[in-house]
Motif scaffolding. Structure first.
Motif, PDB file in Angstrom:
ATOM      1  N   GLU A 124       0.836  -1.463   0.029  1.00 36.78           N
ATOM      2  CA  GLU A 124       0.040  -0.034   0.032  1.00 36.78           C
ATOM      3  C   GLU A 124       0.762   1.141   0.037  1.00 36.78           C
ATOM      4  OE1 GLU A 124      -2.161   0.671   3.484  1.00 36.78           O
ATOM      5  OE2 GLU A 124      -3.889   1.701   2.107  1.00 36.78           O
ATOM      6  N   TYR A 134       2.883   7.066   3.969  1.00 40.46           N
ATOM      7  CA  TYR A 134       1.288   6.782   4.326  1.00 40.46           C
ATOM      8  C   TYR A 134       0.945   7.975   5.170  1.00 40.46           C
ATOM      9  CZ  TYR A 134      -2.987   4.622   5.498  1.00 40.46           C
ATOM     10  OH  TYR A 134      -4.334   4.186   5.562  1.00 40.46           O
ATOM     11  N   LYS A 188      -9.833   1.657  -2.925  1.00 36.46           N
ATOM     12  CA  LYS A 188     -10.142   1.273  -1.649  1.00 36.46           C
ATOM     13  C   LYS A 188     -11.478   1.547  -1.367  1.00 36.46           C
ATOM     14  CE  LYS A 188      -7.748   1.371   2.806  1.00 36.46           C
ATOM     15  NZ  LYS A 188      -6.707   2.164   3.542  1.00 36.46           N
ATOM     16  N   PHE A 224      -9.956   4.093   6.071  1.00 34.28           N
ATOM     17  CA  PHE A 224      -9.374   3.918   7.271  1.00 34.28           C
ATOM     18  C   PHE A 224      -9.942   4.941   8.197  1.00 34.28           C
ATOM     19  CE2 PHE A 224      -5.188   3.351   9.635  1.00 34.28           C
ATOM     20  CZ  PHE A 224      -5.746   2.970  10.780  1.00 34.28           C
ATOM     21  N   GLU A 246      -8.677   8.608   6.988  1.00 29.72           N
ATOM     22  CA  GLU A 246      -8.609   8.600   5.419  1.00 29.72           C
ATOM     23  C   GLU A 246      -9.549   9.524   4.959  1.00 29.72           C
ATOM     24  OE1 GLU A 246      -5.972   5.119   3.530  1.00 29.72           O
ATOM     25  OE2 GLU A 246      -8.261   4.573   3.971  1.00 29.72           O
ATOM     26  N   CYS A 258      -5.706  -2.907   2.445  1.00 22.67           N
ATOM     27  CA  CYS A 258      -5.615  -2.647   3.746  1.00 22.67           C
ATOM     28  C   CYS A 258      -7.001  -2.772   4.773  1.00 22.67           C
ATOM     29  CB  CYS A 258      -4.874  -1.390   4.229  1.00 22.67           C
ATOM     30  SG  CYS A 258      -3.999  -1.423   5.656  1.00 22.67           S
ATOM     31  N   TYR A 259      -7.495  -1.644   4.888  1.00 25.56           N
ATOM     32  CA  TYR A 259      -8.745  -1.835   5.951  1.00 25.56           C
ATOM     33  C   TYR A 259      -9.836  -2.650   5.339  1.00 25.56           C
ATOM     34  CZ  TYR A 259     -11.583   0.351   9.471  1.00 25.56           C
ATOM     35  OH  TYR A 259     -12.309   0.592  10.949  1.00 25.56           O
ATOM     36  N   ARG A 284     -10.603  -6.004   6.766  1.00 28.81           N
ATOM     37  CA  ARG A 284     -11.530  -6.211   8.069  1.00 28.81           C
ATOM     38  C   ARG A 284     -12.844  -6.692   7.500  1.00 28.81           C
ATOM     39  NH1 ARG A 284      -9.251  -4.924  13.002  1.00 28.81           N
ATOM     40  NH2 ARG A 284      -7.425  -3.719  12.640  1.00 28.81           N
ATOM     41  N   ALA A 333      -0.987  -1.415   4.978  1.00 29.20           N
ATOM     42  CA  ALA A 333      -0.021  -0.996   6.040  1.00 29.20           C
ATOM     43  C   ALA A 333      -0.786  -0.690   7.457  1.00 29.20           C
ATOM     44  CB  ALA A 333       0.499   0.301   5.750  1.00 29.20           C
ATOM     45  N   PHE A 334      -0.669  -1.943   8.053  1.00 30.00           N
ATOM     46  CA  PHE A 334      -1.221  -1.899   9.352  1.00 30.00           C
ATOM     47  C   PHE A 334       0.054  -1.208  10.287  1.00 30.00           C
ATOM     48  CE2 PHE A 334      -4.894  -4.816  10.415  1.00 30.00           C
ATOM     49  CZ  PHE A 334      -5.573  -4.722   9.115  1.00 30.00           C
ATOM     50  N   ASN A 335      -0.565  -1.057  11.412  1.00 31.04           N
ATOM     51  CA  ASN A 335       0.508   0.175  12.222  1.00 31.04           C
ATOM     52  C   ASN A 335       0.747  -0.754  13.621  1.00 31.04           C
ATOM     53  OD1 ASN A 335      -1.905   0.578  14.393  1.00 31.04           O
ATOM     54  ND2 ASN A 335      -2.988   1.027  12.541  1.00 31.04           N
ATOM     55  N   THR A 370      -2.689  -1.967  15.884  1.00 27.01           N
ATOM     56  CA  THR A 370      -3.653  -2.989  15.260  1.00 27.01           C
ATOM     57  C   THR A 370      -2.657  -4.219  14.947  1.00 27.01           C
ATOM     58  OG1 THR A 370      -3.584  -1.974  13.250  1.00 27.01           O
ATOM     59  CG2 THR A 370      -5.337  -1.356  15.046  1.00 27.01           C
ATOM     60  N   TYR A 384       3.580   7.663  10.466  1.00 23.58           N
ATOM     61  CA  TYR A 384       2.940   6.434  10.424  1.00 23.58           C
ATOM     62  C   TYR A 384       3.726   5.306  10.509  1.00 23.58           C
ATOM     63  CZ  TYR A 384      -1.002   2.844   9.562  1.00 23.58           C
ATOM     64  OH  TYR A 384      -1.715   1.916   9.668  1.00 23.58           O
TER      65      TYR A 384
HETATM   66  O1  LIG Z   1      -7.243  -1.756   9.858  1.00 25.21           O
HETATM   67  C1  LIG Z   1      -6.186  -1.526  10.356  1.00 25.21           C
HETATM   68  O2  LIG Z   1      -5.770  -1.735  11.547  1.00 25.21           O
HETATM   69  C2  LIG Z   1      -5.191  -0.698   9.349  1.00 25.21           C
HETATM   70  C3  LIG Z   1      -5.822  -0.248   8.288  1.00 25.21           C
HETATM   71  C4  LIG Z   1      -4.929   0.683   7.720  1.00 25.21           C
HETATM   72  O3  LIG Z   1      -3.657   0.937   8.106  1.00 25.21           O
HETATM   73  C5  LIG Z   1      -5.240   1.142   6.314  1.00 25.21           C
HETATM   74  O4  LIG Z   1      -6.364   1.036   5.649  1.00 25.21           O
HETATM   75  O5  LIG Z   1      -4.356   1.779   5.658  1.00 25.21           O
END
Ligand SMILES: O=C(O)CCC(=O)C(=O)O
Length: 279
Positions: free
Chosen positions: A45, A51, A115, A119, A131, A156-157, A160, A181-183, A186, A219
């Protein structure tokens, strides 16, 4: 190798502030992945930009005519691979999107995924991210065919949202690729869990491709780009530095698990329904 088997390479790219440097690094690593036998290669991502909402408009480009996309097209052709171009900030009609492109071995654009789930989270004392302050959401499912299998895309998001993956499975996808790109909040709890969950509940291959970790970035990415098989087993995984993750995909594993644990035919479609309302 038959077309039931292929090598997938995930490029856990170190992304900095210099856009052309980011793209150059990506192109070099794509070449390395090809040299090491990959037929399908994916980037993370936001691979041409740091980011963060404050960066998106500055780094945004037209898709597919901007220079980052043109470089991806050329790289797919020169290396004769299927290339999933992570994501970049896209500008179109005055709106910004977080967009993933996929390219075929003739350099042709196969798919463009904006996307779908932005997020927007607030974990008090840990991380707040929005975002939707700058980005617009896409509204389409995105999947495409390769000689190996049908591939679905999320960013990414999107990972979920299990309904999205379920729909891809119903559309015949056998591999889902999520540049993400989770952090540091999370990522440790949810990244692998979600990849393994989506693989297990849909009985398909999952790939999550992260940027490498930059400790002093605004980030900080969790890294850990990962490939999971349809049994839910991790096939290959990075730590947090820049590297290429290689996984040999054998699609017979998918048939085996679906035959052994036939949940898709046992699903009670007479009492519930998952359906796509848009393409
Ligand atoms: O869902 C998450 O914990 C991270 C999501 C994220 O970083 C993103 O959507 O760019």
């Amino acid at each position: 190798m038959s077309s039931r088997n292929f090598r997938l390479g995930l490029i856990q790219l170190l992304v900095g502030h210099n856009k052309s440097e980011n793209v150059k690094r990506a192109l070099n690593l794509i070449k390395t992945a090809k040299t090491n036998g990959c037929q399908v290669v994916a980037l993370p991502e936001c691979f041409n930009s740091p980011y963060g909402t404050k960066y998106f408009s500055e780094y945004a480009e037209n898709v597919p005519n901007g220079s980052t996309c043109q470089n991806l097209s050329k790289a797919a052709k020169e290396n004769n691979i299927y290339l999933i171009g992570g994501s970049i900030p896209e500008i179109d009609g005055g709106k910004l999107y977080n967009t993933c492109t996929a390219w075929g071995p003739s350099g042709e654009l196969l798919a463009q995924h904006r996307k779908v789930h932005l997020f927007d989270i607030d974990i008090p004392g840990k991380i707040t991210f929005k975002e939707s302050e700058t980005l617009s959401a896409g509204s389409n499912f995105t999947f495409f065919d390769t000689p190996f299998c049908t591939v679905g895309l999320g960013i990414c998001y999107d990972l979920r949202f299990e309904t999205m993956a379920r729909i891809y499975q119903k559309k015949g996808c056998q591999l889902l690729i999520y540049p993400g790109a989770f952090n540091m909040t999370t990522g440790p709890l949810h990244w692998e869990l979600l990849l393994r969950a989506r693989a297990t509940d849909n009985q398909l291959f999952m790939a999550g491709v992260s940027p490498a970790r930059v400790e002093n970035a605004d980030y900080v990415a969790w890294g850990h780009s990962t490939v999971v098989d349809p049994w839910g087993k991790v096939l290959a995984k990075a730590e947090f530095d820049e590297e290429i993750v290689y996984a040999d995909i054998d699609l017979t594993a998918l048939e085996e698990v679906r035959k052994s644990i036939p949940i898709s035919v046992q699903s009670r479609d007479d009492i519930y329904e998952v359906k796509m309302l848009t393409k």
